[in-house]
Design a protein around this motif. Structure first.
Motif, PDB file in Angstrom:
ATOM      1  N   GLU A  24      51.460   0.889   3.056  1.00 18.66           N
ATOM      2  CA  GLU A  24      52.382  -0.224   3.194  1.00 18.66           C
ATOM      3  C   GLU A  24      51.714  -1.456   3.787  1.00 18.66           C
ATOM      4  O   GLU A  24      50.829  -1.348   4.631  1.00 18.66           O
ATOM      5  CB  GLU A  24      53.565   0.179   4.081  1.00 18.66           C
ATOM      6  CG  GLU A  24      54.434   1.241   3.459  1.00 18.66           C
ATOM      7  CD  GLU A  24      55.629   1.604   4.317  1.00 18.66           C
ATOM      8  OE1 GLU A  24      56.525   2.260   3.777  1.00 18.66           O
ATOM      9  OE2 GLU A  24      55.671   1.237   5.516  1.00 18.66           O
ATOM     10  N   VAL A  60      58.610  -5.433   3.029  1.00 21.44           N
ATOM     11  CA  VAL A  60      57.500  -4.479   3.099  1.00 21.44           C
ATOM     12  C   VAL A  60      57.081  -4.168   1.677  1.00 21.44           C
ATOM     13  O   VAL A  60      57.915  -3.848   0.829  1.00 21.44           O
ATOM     14  CB  VAL A  60      57.894  -3.183   3.837  1.00 21.44           C
ATOM     15  CG1 VAL A  60      56.780  -2.155   3.756  1.00 21.44           C
ATOM     16  CG2 VAL A  60      58.249  -3.472   5.287  1.00 21.44           C
ATOM     17  N   GLN A  76      54.884  -1.728  -0.751  1.00 18.48           N
ATOM     18  CA  GLN A  76      54.349  -0.367  -0.748  1.00 18.48           C
ATOM     19  C   GLN A  76      53.639  -0.091  -2.076  1.00 18.48           C
ATOM     20  O   GLN A  76      54.151  -0.416  -3.133  1.00 18.48           O
ATOM     21  CB  GLN A  76      55.476   0.643  -0.554  1.00 18.48           C
ATOM     22  CG  GLN A  76      55.000   2.074  -0.406  1.00 18.48           C
ATOM     23  CD  GLN A  76      56.175   3.026  -0.233  1.00 18.48           C
ATOM     24  OE1 GLN A  76      56.866   3.312  -1.197  1.00 18.48           O
ATOM     25  NE2 GLN A  76      56.394   3.489   0.985  1.00 18.48           N
ATOM     26  N   LYS A  94      51.717   5.186  -1.271  1.00 15.05           N
ATOM     27  CA  LYS A  94      52.579   5.102  -0.084  1.00 15.05           C
ATOM     28  C   LYS A  94      52.010   4.248   1.053  1.00 15.05           C
ATOM     29  O   LYS A  94      52.622   4.156   2.109  1.00 15.05           O
ATOM     30  CB  LYS A  94      52.975   6.480   0.456  1.00 15.05           C
ATOM     31  CG  LYS A  94      53.665   7.362  -0.558  1.00 15.05           C
ATOM     32  CD  LYS A  94      54.929   6.723  -1.072  1.00 15.05           C
ATOM     33  CE  LYS A  94      55.624   7.655  -2.064  1.00 15.05           C
ATOM     34  NZ  LYS A  94      56.591   6.994  -2.873  1.00 15.05           N
ATOM     35  N   GLY A 121      53.133  -4.725   5.693  1.00 15.21           N
ATOM     36  CA  GLY A 121      54.325  -5.315   6.297  1.00 15.21           C
ATOM     37  C   GLY A 121      54.161  -6.801   6.536  1.00 15.21           C
ATOM     38  O   GLY A 121      53.049  -7.305   6.654  1.00 15.21           O
ATOM     39  N   TYR A 162      60.349  -3.670  -0.625  1.00 13.68           N
ATOM     40  CA  TYR A 162      61.608  -3.386   0.053  1.00 13.68           C
ATOM     41  C   TYR A 162      62.185  -4.705   0.540  1.00 13.68           C
ATOM     42  O   TYR A 162      61.502  -5.485   1.205  1.00 13.68           O
ATOM     43  CB  TYR A 162      61.396  -2.399   1.206  1.00 13.68           C
ATOM     44  CG  TYR A 162      61.027  -1.035   0.694  1.00 13.68           C
ATOM     45  CD1 TYR A 162      62.007  -0.173   0.194  1.00 13.68           C
ATOM     46  CD2 TYR A 162      59.712  -0.610   0.646  1.00 13.68           C
ATOM     47  CE1 TYR A 162      61.673   1.078  -0.308  1.00 13.68           C
ATOM     48  CE2 TYR A 162      59.366   0.635   0.147  1.00 13.68           C
ATOM     49  CZ  TYR A 162      60.360   1.472  -0.331  1.00 13.68           C
ATOM     50  OH  TYR A 162      60.022   2.701  -0.839  1.00 13.68           O
ATOM     51  N   TYR A 201      63.387   0.427   7.229  1.00 12.96           N
ATOM     52  CA  TYR A 201      62.881  -0.917   6.943  1.00 12.96           C
ATOM     53  C   TYR A 201      63.759  -2.062   7.448  1.00 12.96           C
ATOM     54  O   TYR A 201      63.387  -3.228   7.306  1.00 12.96           O
ATOM     55  CB  TYR A 201      62.697  -1.092   5.433  1.00 12.96           C
ATOM     56  CG  TYR A 201      61.688  -0.156   4.845  1.00 12.96           C
ATOM     57  CD1 TYR A 201      60.343  -0.307   5.129  1.00 12.96           C
ATOM     58  CD2 TYR A 201      62.069   0.892   4.016  1.00 12.96           C
ATOM     59  CE1 TYR A 201      59.394   0.554   4.605  1.00 12.96           C
ATOM     60  CE2 TYR A 201      61.130   1.760   3.483  1.00 12.96           C
ATOM     61  CZ  TYR A 201      59.800   1.585   3.784  1.00 12.96           C
ATOM     62  OH  TYR A 201      58.862   2.439   3.267  1.00 12.96           O
TER      63      TYR A 201
END
Length: 72
Positions: free
Chosen positions: A57, A49, A51, A55, A59, A6, A43
């Protein structure tokens, strides 16, 4: 296992994350959160991030070793 990063335009931390993934030779799908209000809410202050397809994650901040552990 697939990876999603992301990100948003102009994010220098996101660029660093992409460089690390490229360095490790890991394929990933970059998702620009700036095009989706829901993703901005989730986000907006956390990018980049990473992933996994399950699912989970990872960070920011992270480094190549963190990515390798996350991907393993």
């Amino acid at each position: 296992m697939s990876l999603t990063l992301y990100t948003s335009p102009g994010c220098h931390l996101c660029e660093q994350a992409e460089e690390m993934l490229d360095y490790l030779g890991l394929a990933f799908n970059a998702v620009d959160i700036s095009r989706d209000v829901d993703l901005i809410r989730i986000y907006g202050v956390r990018i980049p991030v990473l992933q996994r397809s399950d699912k989970a994650e990872l960070g920011w901040p992270f480094d190549t070793l963190d990515i390798e552990r996350f991907y393993a």
